[in-house]
Design an enzyme around this catalytic site. Structure first.
Site, mmCIF file in Angstrom:
data_model
loop_
_atom_site.group_PDB
_atom_site.id
_atom_site.type_symbol
_atom_site.label_atom_id
_atom_site.label_comp_id
_atom_site.label_asym_id
_atom_site.label_seq_id
_atom_site.Cartn_x
_atom_site.Cartn_y
_atom_site.Cartn_z
ATOM 1 N N GLU A 114 -9.716 -2.049 -10.376
ATOM 2 C CA GLU A 114 -8.629 -3.033 -10.423
ATOM 3 C C GLU A 114 -8.628 -3.841 -9.141
ATOM 4 O O GLU A 114 -9.171 -3.397 -8.128
ATOM 5 C CB GLU A 114 -7.263 -2.325 -10.520
ATOM 6 N N LYS A 116 -6.898 -5.155 -5.777
ATOM 7 C CA LYS A 116 -5.890 -4.587 -4.876
ATOM 8 C C LYS A 116 -4.994 -5.734 -4.414
ATOM 9 O O LYS A 116 -5.407 -6.581 -3.630
ATOM 10 C CB LYS A 116 -6.559 -3.901 -3.691
ATOM 11 N N ASP A 118 -2.065 -7.737 -2.587
ATOM 12 C CA ASP A 118 -1.535 -7.628 -1.233
ATOM 13 C C ASP A 118 -0.067 -8.016 -1.232
ATOM 14 O O ASP A 118 0.282 -9.158 -0.972
ATOM 15 C CB ASP A 118 -2.343 -8.548 -0.311
ATOM 16 N N TYR A 248 0.712 -1.275 -12.269
ATOM 17 C CA TYR A 248 -0.622 -0.681 -12.391
ATOM 18 C C TYR A 248 -0.599 0.837 -12.587
ATOM 19 O O TYR A 248 -1.627 1.476 -12.503
ATOM 20 C CB TYR A 248 -1.478 -1.027 -11.177
ATOM 21 N N LYS A 335 -12.276 -2.394 0.768
ATOM 22 C CA LYS A 335 -11.657 -3.545 1.433
ATOM 23 C C LYS A 335 -12.710 -4.616 1.687
ATOM 24 O O LYS A 335 -13.788 -4.315 2.215
ATOM 25 C CB LYS A 335 -11.069 -3.094 2.789
ATOM 26 N N CYS A 429 0.730 2.962 36.457
ATOM 27 C CA CYS A 429 1.551 2.793 35.263
ATOM 28 C C CYS A 429 2.374 1.505 35.394
ATOM 29 O O CYS A 429 3.091 1.325 36.375
ATOM 30 C CB CYS A 429 2.492 3.987 35.083
ATOM 31 N N CYS A 432 6.270 2.585 35.640
ATOM 32 C CA CYS A 432 6.895 3.360 36.718
ATOM 33 C C CYS A 432 6.029 3.430 37.971
ATOM 34 O O CYS A 432 6.425 4.045 38.965
ATOM 35 C CB CYS A 432 7.230 4.777 36.229
ATOM 36 N N CYS A 447 -0.114 8.121 31.955
ATOM 37 C CA CYS A 447 0.811 8.152 33.073
ATOM 38 C C CYS A 447 1.337 9.587 33.114
ATOM 39 O O CYS A 447 1.947 10.049 32.150
ATOM 40 C CB CYS A 447 1.960 7.170 32.842
ATOM 41 N N CYS A 453 9.113 8.557 33.603
ATOM 42 C CA CYS A 453 8.640 7.239 33.159
ATOM 43 C C CYS A 453 9.460 6.796 31.938
ATOM 44 O O CYS A 453 9.431 7.452 30.890
ATOM 45 C CB CYS A 453 7.152 7.348 32.835
HETATM 46 S S1 IVH Z 1 -2.905 2.580 -7.048
HETATM 47 C C1 IVH Z 1 -1.925 6.702 -4.429
HETATM 48 N N1 IVH Z 1 -3.564 0.153 -7.675
HETATM 49 O O1 IVH Z 1 -2.221 -0.396 -2.321
HETATM 50 C C2 IVH Z 1 -1.778 5.248 -4.436
HETATM 51 N N2 IVH Z 1 -2.443 0.493 -5.620
HETATM 52 O O2 IVH Z 1 -2.593 2.309 -0.466
HETATM 53 C C3 IVH Z 1 -2.163 4.678 -5.762
HETATM 54 N N3 IVH Z 1 -2.021 -1.549 -4.354
HETATM 55 O O3 IVH Z 1 0.698 -0.096 -1.184
HETATM 56 C C4 IVH Z 1 -2.022 3.243 -5.732
HETATM 57 N N4 IVH Z 1 -2.955 -2.934 -5.773
HETATM 58 O O4 IVH Z 1 0.949 -0.737 -3.675
HETATM 59 C C5 IVH Z 1 -2.974 0.940 -6.761
HETATM 60 N N5 IVH Z 1 -4.232 -1.958 -8.385
HETATM 61 C C6 IVH Z 1 -3.629 -1.176 -7.485
HETATM 62 C C7 IVH Z 1 -3.073 -1.679 -6.292
HETATM 63 C C8 IVH Z 1 -2.480 -0.814 -5.384
HETATM 64 C C9 IVH Z 1 -2.319 -2.826 -4.623
HETATM 65 C C10 IVH Z 1 -1.338 -1.089 -3.127
HETATM 66 C C11 IVH Z 1 -0.234 -0.113 -3.367
HETATM 67 C C12 IVH Z 1 -0.134 0.605 -2.043
HETATM 68 C C13 IVH Z 1 -1.529 0.524 -1.545
HETATM 69 C C14 IVH Z 1 -2.197 1.874 -1.674
#
Ligand code: IVH
Length: 691
Positions: A114, A116, A118, A248, A335, A429, A432, A447, A453
């Site tokens: 899928e 990801k 943002d 999702y 990523k 530091c 301090c 430090c 501190c």
């Molecule tokens: S599954 C156990 N599917 O990514 C986590 N997450 O680190 C299972 N995210 O903030 C998440 N798109 O909201 C999943 N297609 C997708 C996603 C997704 C974005 C985000 C999720 C979370 C982060 C996971």
């Protein structure tokens, strides 16, 4: 209009508006002119205001918002919201696949890939088809209740029609679709909505420029804009931001599906917005192809994405693979390469943390990067400065990975000014003035002025009151700062000496709020020993290690006198942790602090899982509990046995004192008990025994 007539009218209007909405948003057909539609909605809102008791729980008026919250209520997640592991290249992804292969043995498996998204992670609860609660991720264990804001998202159904749930009822036992289910998804602001809002700001600013007024700030990027909007207290304002969400994930006890794909298809059918780009992949090469396809294609999507997520499709296999403490083993993310930008290094400043570690931070000439303006980048430690061979005024490349904090990846040497000075790590530091030290085998400079501190002291107090430590939520960072500045609190133990009159003198405190602070501090005395141990802030003793040490050593005195060898024999305690614990207890000042906390009444011994002792009536007796009971459930019965000093065992032997038999106890167990001459007790006999 009588109330009964109002009720009928509200129903009619709701149905009518729902129909037009559906035609408009799902079928893109506008059946009536906008102003007529607005009139219907206005009429409905007015009637609902007059007769709030008749407002339908999925009223279309909820889409326009209106509820104004004072603050968000924090609600625990039924299932923790975990994060995902990351991979950054093909090799790491293949390693992930190898791990899966190994753990699943010979069984074939498939993935679902899928995008990801943002945005902001969301959890949505539906009960009997109705959307009842929406939470942010928060810290993963609990999030903010933003239900009213989420109702303004038009693509989130306020109710799932029975007809979508019915096909999943099994004719054999008429089991219904789970009455309660949870949906996870990502809330976001589309590029279009983001641009529109910034255009509106531009227009407003034009006006303000002419009027000589202060200008509004532009939204930095869709993600920040979305996360800000989801947390607005006025839901009508949220509605104007036109947020959106992709879902999702579906979770419930007793789902009628075997795979993730089935769940996604169900969600699509039931009217949820699922991104259409998910894809089943038979192997990791197919996943790689998906990744390559979307690397450039994703620029055309209506929202920001920062990678892809791959998940094992079969629920049974997910169960086999399980979780680590932070993330599922059955999923990971890939990523895409972070974006780069070139800019100028202006200076380096140094931050001192709770542990005294000094972190260098690069101050940069502001530069646009992946939607935000970057002004600072982390330099990690002195080695990093040396590795980059940074000089004053260097032209540097900055990169922003998924992890928000930008970093410097290199220097453009062709642009270096002749004679520019090399950046040298500070020797003292910055807070301090104490000379910094470097511990053996560690890259960080520290430090050593732990007790004098300021950021270290304040940081330790903040750690002490944190939710997972003593959980004193009446104390925030600002209050601690004030206490510290007034020299009221210089160590966690000082908190327990605070008096209401002292707090009242601080800015922003009244009688009630001062009393709340004192009450909150006093309540923390009941926190179990493992929390106190974590709160002490001993290096390397995190939440989990504190729990393990508690179970193993039972109380602080055993722990204080434990040798290195004894310490390392505790589960999950290695040499580094053991040495740090020894060093901490060897420090007279720490021991004195401990004594003050003990005198204040904090818990320094394990409370046997909060076991409240009721009597010694069952001391020396062992029980096997089996079957179903009338007055108590099985777990409650087991607890009662322990509370009265008895012990639970799982199988019957000649040494068992009693078998406590409920209804439906298996015949095999009964026979065995009779053969071994073990007394069989009924629930009533047991209750008589302990009362
Ligand atoms: S599954 C156990 N599917 O990514 C986590 N997450 O680190 C299972 N995210 O903030 C998440 N798109 O909201 C999943 N297609 C997708 C996603 C997704 C974005 C985000 C999720 C979370 C982060 C996971």
């Amino acid at each position: 209009m009588t109330p009964a007539q109002a009720q009928t009218k509200i129903r009619e209007l709701s149905a009518q508006i729902q129909h037009y909405n559906h035609r408009y948003y799902q079928d893109s057909v506008s059946e009536i002119p906008n102003f007529e539609f607005d009139q219907l909605l206005t009429q409905l809102v007015a009637l609902e205001r007059e007769y709030p008791q008749w407002q339908l729980p999925d009223s279309p008026s909820l889409r326009v918002g209106g509820a104004i919250a004072k603050e968000f209520v924090q609600v625990p997640h039924k299932r923790p919201m975990l994060s995902l592991g990351n991979t950054y290249n093909e090799e790491e992804l293949k390693e992930f696949d190898q791990r899966i292969k190994k753990m699943l043995g010979e069984t074939p498996y498939e993935y679902v890939a899928e995008l990801k998204f943002d945005g902001v992670a969301l959890s949505l609860t539906y009960r009997n088809g109705l959307f009842v609660q929406g939470l942010t991720r928060g810290d993963g264990d609990q999030g903010d209740d933003i239900t009213a804001n989420l109702k303004t998202i038009r693509t989130l159904p306020l109710r799932v029609d029975e007809k979508h749930l019915q096909p999943y009822q099994e004719p054999a036992n008429e089991a219904a679709f789970p009455a309660e289910f949870e949906i996870r998804g990502e809330g976001f602001m589309s590029h279009q909505a983001f641009d529109r809002l910034n255009d509106e700001i531009a227009k407003e600013n034009e006006k303000r420029t002419n009027e000589g007024k202060k200008l509004l700030t532009y939204l930095a990027n869709p993600r920040n804009a979305a996360s800000g909007a989801f947390k607005m207290l006025d839901s009508a304002a949220v509605a104007r931001r036109t947020l959106d969400a992709y879902v999702y994930d579906l979770q419930a006890d007793g789902l009628p599906f075997q795979t993730h794909e089935e769940s996604l298809k169900f969600l699509q059918k039931a009217g949820f917005q699922v991104s259409p780009h998910f894809q089943k992949c038979q192997d990791i090469d197919a996943v790689m192809a998906y990744i390559k396809h979307w690397e450039f294609q994703r620029a055309d999507l209506p929202l920001d994405t920062d990678g892809i997520v791959i998940k094992i499709n079969s629920y049974a296999q997910r169960e086999t693979l399980g979780f680590t403490s932070k993330s599922p083993r059955w999923a990971t993310s890939f990523k895409y390469k972070a974006e780069n930008a070139a800019t100028e290094l202006l200076s380096v400043s140094y931050q001192v943390g709770r542990t005294g570690a000094v972190t260098p931070v690069a101050n940069l000439a502001p530069v646009k990067l992946a939607g935000t303006t970057v002004k600072r980048a982390t330099l990690h430690n002195a080695n990093e400065i040396a590795r980059l061979d940074l000089h004053q005024g260097d032209a540097v490349f900055v990169e922003k990975g998924g992890e928000i904090i930008p970093k410097i990846t290199g220097v453009d040497l062709t642009k270096r000014q002749a004679g520019s000075l090399r950046i040298e790590f500070v020797a003292q530091c910055p807070e301090c003035g104490t000379g910094l030290v470097r511990r053996a085998e560690e890259v960080a400079y520290y430090c050593p002025n732990e007790k004098g501190c300021p950021p270290q002291i304040k940081g330790k107090i903040e750690h002490f009151v944190a939710r997972k430590a003593m959980d004193i939520d009446s104390l925030g960072g600002k209050t601690i700062e004030q206490f510290f500045d007034r020299e009221l609190v210089k160590s966690p133990a000082d908190l327990y000496d605070l008096r209401i009159e002292q707090i009242r003198e601080l800015e922003g405190f009244k009688a009630q709020s001062s009393q709340n602070v004192v009450l909150g501090i006093a309540a923390s005395k009941a926190q179990p020993f493992s929390r106190v141990l974590f709160a002490l802030g001993i290096r390397f003793v995190g939440e989990t290690v504190a729990e393990k040490l508690t179970i193993f050593f039972k109380n602080i005195d055993n722990l204080a006198k434990a040798s290195l060898e004894e310490l390392t024999s505790a589960p999950e305690v290695g040499g580094k942790i053991a040495e740090s614990v020894r060093a901490w207890f060897a420090e007279p000042e720490n021991l004195a602090h401990l004594e003050r906390l003990r005198a204040a009444g904090l818990q320094f011994a394990e409370s046997e899982n909060e076991l409240v002792k009721l009597s010694d009536k069952l001391v020396g007796k062992t029980f096997v509990v089996s079957g179903v009971f009338q007055q108590f459930d099985r777990e409650a019965i087991k607890l009662l046995i322990e509370q009265h000093g008895g012990r639970n065992v799982s199988s019957v032997s000649a040494k068992t004192s009693y078998v406590l038999a409920g209804d439906d106890m298996g015949p095999a167990k009964r026979e065995k008990a009779q053969k071994l001459n073990v007394t069989i007790l009924s629930e009533a006999e047991f209750i008589a025994m302990i009362s």
